[in-house]
Design a protein around this motif. Sequence first.
Motif, mmCIF file in Angstrom:
data_model
loop_
_atom_site.group_PDB
_atom_site.id
_atom_site.type_symbol
_atom_site.label_atom_id
_atom_site.label_comp_id
_atom_site.label_asym_id
_atom_site.label_seq_id
_atom_site.Cartn_x
_atom_site.Cartn_y
_atom_site.Cartn_z
ATOM 1 N N THR A 171 0.845 -1.181 0.000
ATOM 2 C CA THR A 171 0.000 0.000 0.000
ATOM 3 C C THR A 171 0.876 1.224 0.000
ATOM 4 O OG1 THR A 171 -0.056 0.140 2.399
ATOM 5 C CG2 THR A 171 -1.765 -1.195 1.352
ATOM 6 N N GLY A 172 0.303 2.348 -0.354
ATOM 7 C CA GLY A 172 1.064 3.583 -0.359
ATOM 8 C C GLY A 172 1.123 4.217 1.000
ATOM 9 N N GLY A 173 0.760 3.507 2.030
ATOM 10 C CA GLY A 173 0.782 4.112 3.347
ATOM 11 C C GLY A 173 0.589 3.072 4.421
ATOM 12 N N ALA A 232 3.609 8.279 7.011
ATOM 13 C CA ALA A 232 2.429 8.301 6.153
ATOM 14 C C ALA A 232 1.858 9.706 6.016
ATOM 15 C CB ALA A 232 1.369 7.352 6.712
ATOM 16 N N GLY A 267 4.067 11.787 3.794
ATOM 17 C CA GLY A 267 4.246 11.281 2.439
ATOM 18 C C GLY A 267 5.700 11.041 2.087
ATOM 19 N N SER A 323 5.754 7.537 0.191
ATOM 20 C CA SER A 323 4.864 7.429 -0.962
ATOM 21 C C SER A 323 5.391 8.261 -2.117
ATOM 22 C CB SER A 323 3.436 7.849 -0.595
ATOM 23 O OG SER A 323 3.410 9.176 -0.104
ATOM 24 N N ASN A 345 4.213 2.563 -4.061
ATOM 25 C CA ASN A 345 3.627 1.521 -3.217
ATOM 26 C C ASN A 345 4.683 0.860 -2.339
ATOM 27 O OD1 ASN A 345 1.106 1.915 -4.309
ATOM 28 N ND2 ASN A 345 1.361 0.335 -5.866
#
Length: 282
Positions: free
Chosen positions: A21-23, A179, A182, A185, A190
């Motif tokens: 996941t991106g976070g 997260a 960012g 990300s 990902n």
Amino acid sequence: MRRLGQLGAAALLVLALSACTGGTPSPAPASPTAGAAPSAAPVSLETGTDVGNGRPAVSNDGLMVRRRAVIAVHPTEGAEPGAPRARLEQTAAASGIVLSDIPPDVLEPAILEHVAPELIVMLPAGSTAEDAEKLAELAFGAEGSYPGVEHVHVASVLVHDLKFTVAAADPAAVAGSIAEEGILSDALGNYATALDKGALTVSYTGPLLSDALVESVRNGMARAAGVESAAVTLAPRSATGEGVDMSLEPEPAPDPETTAEDSGTHSHDTAATTPDPEESGH
């Protein structure tokens, strides 16, 4: 250029695992550990990977670089990607294959000059380009026979398979801070996180990252944890299997347009500027 078939082991690339996941869960942002020296001033991370204009400088190789098989679909003009994607995923699921995505700009310049696919997927570790070709044939049949698909590219590509780990008194808080800002990300796209035994682990499988971008990721994680960047360890995501020695990898085929411009010509005859993958032996 072959349309349905292997484009070469040196062809750059692909995708992050679908489980990534991106976070992460979003606990409260972390404060620097008491008494710890901050690693550095805030860093400016590059957005996404940095392989779109050619292969980056990579010294983090061996088990940290893997070969993966990918399928890139060139849709017919005006076609929506939904139906081909559903067909490909349905066919893969019937064979017990889990597919994952990656941005098309990780493909080598010679392929991107031909097409920027809206649909590109990676097969699981251990799959070969031949496995990908069989899957594409099962899903779409002969070239031009499936509505919405003009043709398909199959390639064996290189990906980074990395694990970053930093010790922290409150790993969840550090993950939340990363997260929220960012930090990763922006650099990785990902990624997956794990909180275990006083440490935060970030796992990444995706396009090759330059040494500079890897260090930016380490620096960003260290800053969130309030430690020096040297405290962020880098290791292969898996200690088993076969890795890649990047010093032995041939350079990817150049963008024909760039080659023509550099030579002072403006020919669009790609046959004269792009080596045949089969003749090159890659």
